[in-house]
Enzyme design. Structure first.
Site, mmCIF file in Angstrom:
data_model
loop_
_atom_site.group_PDB
_atom_site.id
_atom_site.type_symbol
_atom_site.label_atom_id
_atom_site.label_comp_id
_atom_site.label_asym_id
_atom_site.label_seq_id
_atom_site.Cartn_x
_atom_site.Cartn_y
_atom_site.Cartn_z
ATOM 1 N N CYS A 54 21.947 27.612 23.786
ATOM 2 C CA CYS A 54 20.505 27.864 23.662
ATOM 3 C C CYS A 54 19.873 28.003 25.053
ATOM 4 O O CYS A 54 20.538 27.871 26.072
ATOM 5 C CB CYS A 54 19.829 26.726 22.905
ATOM 6 S SG CYS A 54 20.560 26.418 21.287
ATOM 7 N N ARG A 102 26.865 52.439 50.525
ATOM 8 C CA ARG A 102 25.705 51.698 50.040
ATOM 9 C C ARG A 102 24.619 51.692 51.101
ATOM 10 O O ARG A 102 23.480 52.067 50.837
ATOM 11 C CB ARG A 102 26.127 50.266 49.666
ATOM 12 C CG ARG A 102 25.019 49.431 49.088
ATOM 13 C CD ARG A 102 25.517 48.091 48.563
ATOM 14 N NE ARG A 102 25.991 47.186 49.630
ATOM 15 C CZ ARG A 102 26.389 45.938 49.417
ATOM 16 N NH1 ARG A 102 26.386 45.434 48.183
ATOM 17 N NH2 ARG A 102 26.802 45.188 50.407
ATOM 18 N N LYS A 123 22.647 34.260 51.436
ATOM 19 C CA LYS A 123 21.724 35.008 50.576
ATOM 20 C C LYS A 123 21.718 34.416 49.166
ATOM 21 O O LYS A 123 22.636 33.657 48.809
ATOM 22 C CB LYS A 123 22.149 36.480 50.522
ATOM 23 C CG LYS A 123 23.591 36.681 50.074
ATOM 24 C CD LYS A 123 24.076 38.096 50.337
ATOM 25 C CE LYS A 123 25.531 38.248 49.906
ATOM 26 N NZ LYS A 123 26.057 39.586 50.221
ATOM 27 N N TYR A 153 21.713 28.183 16.504
ATOM 28 C CA TYR A 153 21.188 29.446 15.959
ATOM 29 C C TYR A 153 22.272 30.276 15.269
ATOM 30 O O TYR A 153 23.385 30.409 15.789
ATOM 31 C CB TYR A 153 20.589 30.292 17.085
ATOM 32 C CG TYR A 153 19.338 29.725 17.700
ATOM 33 C CD1 TYR A 153 18.168 29.590 16.949
ATOM 34 C CD2 TYR A 153 19.324 29.340 19.024
ATOM 35 C CE1 TYR A 153 17.011 29.084 17.529
ATOM 36 C CE2 TYR A 153 18.170 28.825 19.615
ATOM 37 C CZ TYR A 153 17.020 28.700 18.855
ATOM 38 O OH TYR A 153 15.882 28.204 19.430
ATOM 39 N N HIS A 183 31.127 47.050 56.022
ATOM 40 C CA HIS A 183 31.400 46.205 54.859
ATOM 41 C C HIS A 183 32.520 46.819 54.031
ATOM 42 O O HIS A 183 32.481 48.009 53.708
ATOM 43 C CB HIS A 183 30.116 46.077 54.012
ATOM 44 C CG HIS A 183 30.202 45.058 52.919
ATOM 45 N ND1 HIS A 183 30.593 43.757 53.121
ATOM 46 C CD2 HIS A 183 29.927 45.150 51.594
ATOM 47 C CE1 HIS A 183 30.547 43.087 51.974
ATOM 48 N NE2 HIS A 183 30.157 43.918 51.029
ATOM 49 N N ASP A 219 17.670 26.027 26.597
ATOM 50 C CA ASP A 219 17.516 24.793 27.368
ATOM 51 C C ASP A 219 18.595 23.756 27.061
ATOM 52 O O ASP A 219 18.600 22.685 27.657
ATOM 53 C CB ASP A 219 16.152 24.154 27.041
ATOM 54 C CG ASP A 219 15.052 25.184 27.029
ATOM 55 O OD1 ASP A 219 14.862 25.846 28.058
ATOM 56 O OD2 ASP A 219 14.405 25.356 25.973
ATOM 57 N N ARG A 231 32.267 37.344 57.967
ATOM 58 C CA ARG A 231 31.195 36.981 57.035
ATOM 59 C C ARG A 231 31.744 36.500 55.697
ATOM 60 O O ARG A 231 31.739 37.230 54.708
ATOM 61 C CB ARG A 231 30.283 38.194 56.795
ATOM 62 C CG ARG A 231 29.718 38.846 58.061
ATOM 63 C CD ARG A 231 28.729 39.962 57.715
ATOM 64 N NE ARG A 231 29.293 40.949 56.808
ATOM 65 C CZ ARG A 231 29.941 42.053 57.183
ATOM 66 N NH1 ARG A 231 30.095 42.325 58.471
ATOM 67 N NH2 ARG A 231 30.418 42.880 56.282
HETATM 68 C C1 LIG Z 1 27.357 39.398 50.511
HETATM 69 C C2 LIG Z 1 27.954 40.015 51.711
HETATM 70 C C3 LIG Z 1 29.082 39.440 52.314
HETATM 71 C C4 LIG Z 1 29.861 38.306 51.702
HETATM 72 O O1 LIG Z 1 30.668 38.819 50.651
HETATM 73 P P1 LIG Z 1 31.679 37.905 49.844
HETATM 74 O O2 LIG Z 1 32.370 38.855 48.927
HETATM 75 O O3 LIG Z 1 30.883 36.896 49.102
HETATM 76 O O4 LIG Z 1 32.607 37.285 50.844
HETATM 77 C C5 LIG Z 1 29.513 39.984 53.514
HETATM 78 N N1 LIG Z 1 28.881 41.046 54.062
HETATM 79 C C6 LIG Z 1 27.820 41.654 53.487
HETATM 80 C C7 LIG Z 1 27.191 42.823 54.147
HETATM 81 C C8 LIG Z 1 27.322 41.168 52.285
HETATM 82 O O5 LIG Z 1 26.281 41.770 51.716
#
Ligand SMILES: *Cc1c(COP(=O)(O)O)cnc(C)c1O
Length: 352
Positions: free
Chosen positions: A295, A126, A34, A248, A153, A297, A205
């Site tokens: 800055c 969530r 993502k 700046y 999660h 850029d 994951r």
């Molecule tokens: C982003 C995400 C992950 C990965 O999380 P990390 O902390 O980067 O390892 C795993 N599962 C879900 C549902 C996520 O949204």
């Protein structure tokens, strides 16, 4: 070509991290790609993942990311991690994207060719169905032959106290026990490092860890290599005399004759403006301080006494001497935000 700032993505570092993480988890990976693969470039990362034997599939956060990834035809499954709106379900199912399901209404609305991963909320609060409702949803999906996986999660598996992660895992196991065999997944990067193999899980994951970063207390668990090296070019060199200020607001004043290099990267590229007066960069292998405000850029660097010329590359972060973790600390933020904030002007290139 012509980019002022370039992010080199090391295919071997990414590959090595994925192998190590899969071995630690004891299961194949559902690699989160993502946010443009945590800023590393979706296509570059997906091509490496497509060839990697330990990657089962890839996970994205938005339908647009899912469609972009599907268009790359990697041959690996794609899971959308957030709930699609009703109008998005059909097009995503047509692309073969696996969909998260967290209610009976969502389960009923799936077309017969969809594949679903039941999302269980075990305490993150969530997304997902509460455990007491999840079983009925999973059974409904299974009866229709749509249930491929189930996941939850962790809210704090990257912290030293793992008691809540264990509570979440128990709740998840309670749901799994009442469903037919499926691909279950729970661990994010923190979970893989802190909990290792979890009986009953079929995937893991790993997000940020795949790109080479872990919280300090988990770094000894696995050797991980930062995948990205960020460099930008020197566009101007001049001397500031004692008493003169740079950038700046005049926050920094020269105490002595100072050779100043102006470098073609700034906060519009994702280099944190909050790192002003704290940030250093690597010039010819040496750590040198930035001067004055960062800055939009550009940023300015003290290169007094160094052999540098116009067009030379300066390193903002990389695998060794100066990392994203340093820059995140200077900017008062975390590696996730620095990496995902990397702008579109920064060219991503594959390196070995
Ligand atoms: C982003 C995400 C992950 C990965 O999380 P990390 O902390 O980067 O390892 C795993 N599962 C879900 C549902 C996520 O949204």
């Amino acid at each position: 070509m012509l980019a002022r700032a370039v992010a080199s993505i090391s295919a071997s570092a990414l590959s090595g991290n994925l192998s190590a993480l899969s071995a630690r988890a004891g299961v194949p990976l559902l690699l989160p790609v993502k946010a443009d693969a945590y800023g590393h470039g979706l296509e570059l990362v997906a091509r490496v993942a497509a060839q990697h034997p330990s990657v089962w599939g890839m996970a994205v956060a938005t339908p647009r990311e899912a469609a972009q990834l599907a268009a790359l035809n990697t041959g690996k499954p794609i899971l959308l991690l957030t709930p699609p709106t009703p109008d998005e379900v059909g097009p995503l199912a047509d692309l073969g994207v696996r969909l998260p399901v967290a209610s009976l209404a969502e389960a009923d609305a799936l077309p017969a060719h969809a594949r679903a991963h039941l999302k269980v909320d075990t305490g993150m609060n969530r997304l997902g169905a509460r455990p007491e409702q999840a079983v009925a949803i999973g059974q409904c999906l299974a009866e229709r032959g749509l249930l491929e996986g189930a996941y939850t999660h962790f809210a704090s598996a990257d912290e030293p106290d793992l008691s809540f992660a264990h509570t979440q895992l128990e709740r998840f196991r309670g749901v799994l026990a009442q469903l037919p065999p499926l691909l279950a997944h729970a661990s994010n990067g923190g979970g893989i490092l802190s909990l290792g193999q979890i009986p009953g899980m079929g995937l893991a994951r790993p997000g940020l860890v795949s790109y080479g970063f872990a919280p300090p207390h988990l770094r000894p668990v696995l050797p991980l290599t930062p995948v990205m090296t960020l460099r930008a070019r020197i566009t101007h060199i001049h001397t500031a005399h004692p008493g003169e200020s740079v950038s700046y607001g005049g926050l920094w004043q020269a105490q002595r004759e100072t050779v100043v290099a102006t470098v073609g990267i700034g906060y519009a590229d994702g280099y944190p403006r909050n790192a002003t007066l704290r940030a250093s960069v690597l010039v010819a292998g040496q750590r040198r301080p930035t001067l004055g405000r960062i800055c939009m850029d550009q940023l300015m660097v003290d290169v007094t006494g160094l052999q540098v010329g116009l067009g030379d590359w300066v390193e903002l972060w990389g695998p060794d001497a100066l990392t994203v973790s340093d820059v995140a600390e200077w900017g008062g933020t975390i590696e996730y935000e620095v990496l995902t904030g990397l702008g579109a002007r920064v060219e991503r290139v594959r390196a070995e």
